[in-house]
Design an enzyme around this catalytic site. Structure first.
Site, PDB file in Angstrom:
ATOM      1  CD  GLU A  37      -2.329   1.295   2.825  1.00 24.74           C
ATOM      2  OE1 GLU A  37      -2.647   2.417   3.267  1.00 24.74           O
ATOM      3  OE2 GLU A  37      -2.452   0.250   3.479  1.00 24.74           O
ATOM      4  CG  ASP A  41       0.250   7.106  -1.133  1.00 27.03           C
ATOM      5  OD1 ASP A  41      -0.876   7.566  -1.360  1.00 27.03           O
ATOM      6  OD2 ASP A  41       1.183   7.795  -0.672  1.00 27.03           O
ATOM      7  CG  ASP A 110      -5.919   1.808   3.095  1.00 28.02           C
ATOM      8  OD1 ASP A 110      -5.687   2.938   2.626  1.00 28.02           O
ATOM      9  OD2 ASP A 110      -6.201   1.613   4.293  1.00 28.02           O
ATOM     10  CD  GLU A 113      -3.276   4.328  -1.346  1.00 18.63           C
ATOM     11  OE1 GLU A 113      -3.355   5.564  -1.489  1.00 18.63           O
ATOM     12  OE2 GLU A 113      -3.084   3.795  -0.232  1.00 18.63           O
TER      13      GLU A 113
END
Length: 228
Positions: A37, A41, A110, A113
């Site tokens: 994650e 990002d 989340d 990502e």
């Protein structure tokens, strides 16, 4: 039908779908998707920056930052995840499933990502770009259809606004966000985050995700300095 990209290493995709609540209940699986994650990002921020830079070459830095924020915020990434039917594939603990975590925007965002981070490791940045840009295009068209401009309130993310205030009033420095407390179960945590510039705390916010808590902290910081 919407679908996730094809992975050469299926284990990476499987890891991207493992939430902490599942890993805690099934310790034999080892890792969860949190580090993927983190990577995803960063990849999404880079690719969305490049995308809007090419799409809107006449916007200034502040406007581009705001538009990027709208393109990859929690709600938008959850929309991408829903479109790709990520929720039904997430590996969740029993408590999370009972609490309908498959429809939770924070968990969906989340996990999306994490999938992006895993796909980057699996196939490289160009493959990820080819996968996400059609999603970005669809989202950008939606923003334009609603006649939003780079100055519209929906794009005025509190974190970006506070960063602009800091740079305009305190010089070339960055506010720092730190999680100072976490409570609640794995699938529905509550976070407390403070935002600091140097050693001074400007705001403390709470939320069901770190991103939400950071935004709340930024909103309080803006009120503290009289910018909101």
């Amino acid at each position: 039908m919407p679908r996730l990209p094809a992975f050469r290493d299926a284990a990476l995709l499987n890891l991207a779908l493992i939430h902490r609540s599942y890993a805690n209940e099934n310790p034999e699986v080892g890792q969860n998707n949190e580090t993927l994650e983190f990577l995803g990002d960063s990849v999404l921020n880079f690719l969305s920056s490049h995308f809007i830079y090419r799409l809107y070459p006449d916007l200034n830095e502040s406007q581009l930052t705001r538009l990027r924020s709208a393109l990859v915020d929690e709600t938008q990434l959850a929309d991408f995840a829903n479109y790709l039917e990520v929720g039904k594939n997430m590996k969740l603990g029993k408590g999370a499933i009972k609490d309908k975590a498959r429809k939770n925007d924070s968990l969906l965002s989340d996990t999306f990502e994490a999938i992006i981070g895993a796909y980057f490791l699996d196939s490289g940045i160009d493959a990820v770009r080819n996968f996400v840009e059609p999603l970005f295009e669809s989202a950008a068209e939606g923003l334009l259809d609603r006649k939003l401009t780079a100055e519209s309130s929906i794009l005025l993310d509190a974190k970006n606004r506070f960063q602009e205030w800091v740079q305009g009033n305190l010089g070339p420095t960055q506010p720092k966000y730190e999680t100072i407390a976490q409570s609640g179960p794995d699938h529905a945590p509550d976070f407390t985050v403070e935002v600091k510039v140097g050693n001074q705390v400007y705001g403390v916010g709470k939320g069901r995700s770190k991103k939400e808590a950071e935004k709340r902290a930024a909103e309080l910081a803006l009120k503290e300095v009289g910018a909101l």
